[in-house]
Write a protein that holds these residues in place. Structure first.
Motif, mmCIF file in Angstrom:
data_model
loop_
_atom_site.group_PDB
_atom_site.id
_atom_site.type_symbol
_atom_site.label_atom_id
_atom_site.label_comp_id
_atom_site.label_asym_id
_atom_site.label_seq_id
_atom_site.Cartn_x
_atom_site.Cartn_y
_atom_site.Cartn_z
ATOM 1 N N TYR A 255 39.152 169.381 16.550
ATOM 2 C CA TYR A 255 40.283 168.873 17.325
ATOM 3 C C TYR A 255 39.824 168.187 18.613
ATOM 4 C CZ TYR A 255 42.918 171.416 13.882
ATOM 5 O OH TYR A 255 43.408 171.857 12.672
ATOM 6 N N ALA A 256 38.664 167.535 18.524
ATOM 7 C CA ALA A 256 38.135 166.776 19.661
ATOM 8 C C ALA A 256 36.992 165.903 19.167
ATOM 9 C CB ALA A 256 37.641 167.715 20.755
ATOM 10 N N ASP A 257 36.710 164.846 19.909
ATOM 11 C CA ASP A 257 35.565 163.987 19.615
ATOM 12 C C ASP A 257 34.349 164.384 20.453
ATOM 13 O OD1 ASP A 257 37.117 162.344 17.864
ATOM 14 O OD2 ASP A 257 37.915 161.261 19.592
ATOM 15 N N PHE B 199 34.190 163.983 10.022
ATOM 16 C CA PHE B 199 35.208 162.954 9.823
ATOM 17 C C PHE B 199 35.918 162.712 11.148
ATOM 18 C CE2 PHE B 199 39.772 162.109 8.513
ATOM 19 C CZ PHE B 199 39.560 160.763 8.244
ATOM 20 N N ASN B 200 36.008 161.446 11.555
ATOM 21 C CA ASN B 200 36.562 161.116 12.870
ATOM 22 C C ASN B 200 38.020 160.681 12.845
ATOM 23 O OD1 ASN B 200 36.533 158.463 11.910
ATOM 24 N ND2 ASN B 200 34.624 157.953 12.956
ATOM 25 N N GLY B 201 38.630 160.644 11.652
ATOM 26 C CA GLY B 201 40.032 160.268 11.548
ATOM 27 C C GLY B 201 40.282 158.807 11.286
ATOM 28 N N ASN B 202 39.223 157.991 11.273
ATOM 29 C CA ASN B 202 39.344 156.545 11.052
ATOM 30 C C ASN B 202 38.806 156.201 9.670
ATOM 31 O OD1 ASN B 202 39.376 153.758 11.148
ATOM 32 N ND2 ASN B 202 37.698 153.595 12.625
ATOM 33 N N GLU B 203 39.702 155.995 8.712
ATOM 34 C CA GLU B 203 39.262 155.762 7.335
ATOM 35 C C GLU B 203 38.442 154.477 7.181
ATOM 36 O OE1 GLU B 203 39.274 157.771 4.975
ATOM 37 O OE2 GLU B 203 40.855 159.239 5.351
ATOM 38 N N ALA B 204 38.586 153.538 8.095
ATOM 39 C CA ALA B 204 37.811 152.292 8.010
ATOM 40 C C ALA B 204 36.331 152.538 8.349
ATOM 41 C CB ALA B 204 38.396 151.247 8.955
ATOM 42 N N ASP B 205 36.074 153.496 9.191
ATOM 43 C CA ASP B 205 34.709 153.856 9.586
ATOM 44 C C ASP B 205 34.724 155.364 9.826
ATOM 45 O OD1 ASP B 205 32.079 153.768 10.371
ATOM 46 O OD2 ASP B 205 32.511 153.073 12.413
ATOM 47 N N PRO B 206 34.721 156.146 8.742
ATOM 48 C CA PRO B 206 35.196 157.534 8.800
ATOM 49 C C PRO B 206 34.296 158.587 9.435
ATOM 50 C CG PRO B 206 34.455 157.010 6.599
ATOM 51 C CD PRO B 206 34.411 155.735 7.371
ATOM 52 N N LEU B 207 33.015 158.326 9.559
ATOM 53 C CA LEU B 207 32.115 159.366 10.037
ATOM 54 C C LEU B 207 31.676 159.115 11.475
ATOM 55 C CD1 LEU B 207 29.798 159.840 6.925
ATOM 56 C CD2 LEU B 207 31.992 160.927 7.413
ATOM 57 N N ALA C 113 27.420 163.123 15.728
ATOM 58 C CA ALA C 113 27.737 164.192 14.777
ATOM 59 C C ALA C 113 26.821 165.390 14.990
ATOM 60 C CB ALA C 113 27.616 163.676 13.345
ATOM 61 N N VAL C 114 25.541 165.134 15.212
ATOM 62 C CA VAL C 114 24.576 166.210 15.434
ATOM 63 C C VAL C 114 24.862 166.919 16.761
ATOM 64 C CG1 VAL C 114 22.146 166.764 15.766
ATOM 65 C CG2 VAL C 114 22.809 165.118 14.004
ATOM 66 N N LYS C 115 25.183 166.157 17.796
ATOM 67 C CA LYS C 115 25.503 166.758 19.098
ATOM 68 C C LYS C 115 26.726 167.669 18.991
ATOM 69 C CE LYS C 115 23.596 163.040 21.973
ATOM 70 N NZ LYS C 115 23.925 161.907 22.881
#
Length: 281
Positions: free
Chosen positions: A90-92, A117-125, A131-133
Motif C-alpha cells: 500500500y505504498a511505493d 506490481f506497481n498498479g500500472n498495467e502499461a509498465d507493471p513492475l 523493487a529490491v529496496k
C-alpha cells in the motif's frame, strides 16, 4: 486448552516452511477461515481478490485500513497461522512500505507478502532496484518487530503481461539476497517453470499459486521443490460461481434445481457450534 498465541502461530508457520510441502488455502471471511481450519489445514492466507469481491469491489480496490482490519479479523478468528496478502504494501516508497508492514505485523498475522506490481498495467513492475529496496525495507521492519513473521516476496510479471522467466528468477534471487524467507511468482504453471524457480532460490521456500486445473497433485508439486501451495482467490470464485449459476437458473429459467444436494443449515450449525465449543474450552 488455551488458544495459541500470535507468537505460537508464528513459530508454527516458520517451522512449516522448513521441510515438506503444505497447502495454505485462502479464506475470504471468518466462516470460510474456520471451516478450512476445521478440515485440518495447517495454515491459511488472506486473498485480496476474494475479500474485495465479497464486498462488491474489484481486486485492488481495498483500502489500506480495510486490509489491516481484515488481517486482524482473520488472525484473531483462526487458531492456525494466517499469512497476509499485503499486495504492494500500500505504498511505493520503501520507507512507507516499512511503516505499513509494521502495522500489518501488529494485526497478529504469522506471515505477509509484498509484491512488485506497481498498479500500472502499461509498465507493471517496479524498477528492479526499487523493487529490491522495497523488499529490504519490509525485511528490516519485520526484524525490528522481533516477531519472527515469515516474509514472502513476490514478483508479478507472469500475471501482468510480462511472462519472462529469466527476469522473474533474477528478481527472486535478488529478493533472497534482500532477506525474503519465501519466494513467490504467481502465474508460473509448467513443471519446467516451477522447477527452475525452486532450483534458483534453493534452499529458500517457494510458494506456488495453484489457481487452475493444472493437473498436478500436492505430492507432485512438492516433488518439484515447492514448500507451500496457495490457491489465491480461486476458492472464493468457486463459491461465487456456484451462487451465480444458481441465481441465473432462478432468474432466467425459474428453476431451483441448483438447491439439490447442498449442505444443510443443520450441518453448518453443528459444525460452527462445535467449533465455538472447541475454541472456548
Amino acid at each position: 486448552m488455551p488458544r495459541p498465541s500470535p507468537a505460537d502461530k508464528r513459530k508454527t508457520f516458520r517451522e512449516l516452511h522448513q521441510r515438506g510441502c503444505f497447502v495454505i488455502p485462502n479464506p475470504w471471511n471468518i466462516g470460510s477461515a474456520r471451516y478450512l481450519q476445521g478440515l485440518g489445514f495447517k495454515a491459511l492466507a488472506t486473498t485480496s481478490s476474494g475479500y474485495a469481491h465479497s464486498l462488491g469491489l474489484a481486486d485492488g480496490a481495498i483500502t489500506f485500513d480495510m486490509a489491516l482490519a481484515h488481517c486482524r479479523e482473520l488472525a484473531e478468528a483462526a487458531d492456525v497461522p494466517v499469512n497476509a496478502d499485503f499486495e504492494n504494501g500500500y505504498a511505493d516508497d520503501p520507507e512507507e512500505v516499512a511503516e505499513n508492514v509494521r502495522l500489518c505485523v501488529d494485526t497478529g498475522v504469522a506471515g505477509l507478502s509484498i509484491e512488485d506490481f506497481n498498479g500500472n498495467e502499461a509498465d507493471p513492475l517496479y524498477d528492479f532496484d526499487l523493487a529490491v529496496k522495497r523488499v529490504r525495507a519490509a525485511r528490516e521492519a519485520i526484524d525490528k518487530s522481533g516477531t519472527g513473521v515469515v516474509f514472502t516476496a513476490r514478483t508479478e510479471g507472469f500475471i501482468h503481461g510480462r511472462p519472462d522467466l529469466d527476469e522473474t528468477i533474477r528478481r527472486l534471487k535478488a529478493f533472497v539476497d534482500a532477506g525474503a524467507d519465501c519466494l513467490y511468482a504467481p502465474g508460473i504453471k509448467t513443471r519446467e517453470q516451477i522447477e527452475a524457480v525452486c532450483k534458483a532460490v534453493s534452499p529458500k521456500a517457494v510458494n506456488f499459486l495453484n489457481s487452475g486445473a493444472f493437473g498436478f497433485t500436492v505430492a507432485e508439486i512438492g516433488a518439484m521443490g515447492v514448500r507451500r501451495i496457495s490457491v489465491g482467490g480461486t476458492m472464493a470464485r468457486v463459491a461465487m460461481h456456484a451462487f451465480i449459476a444458481s441465481a441465473r437458473a432462478i432468474a432466467e429459467q425459474g428453476k431451483f434445481d441448483s438447491f439439490a444436494g447442498v449442505i444443510s443449515n443443520a450441518e453448518l450449525n453443528a459444525f460452527f457450534s462445535d467449533d465455538v465449543k472447541k475454541r472456548s474450552s
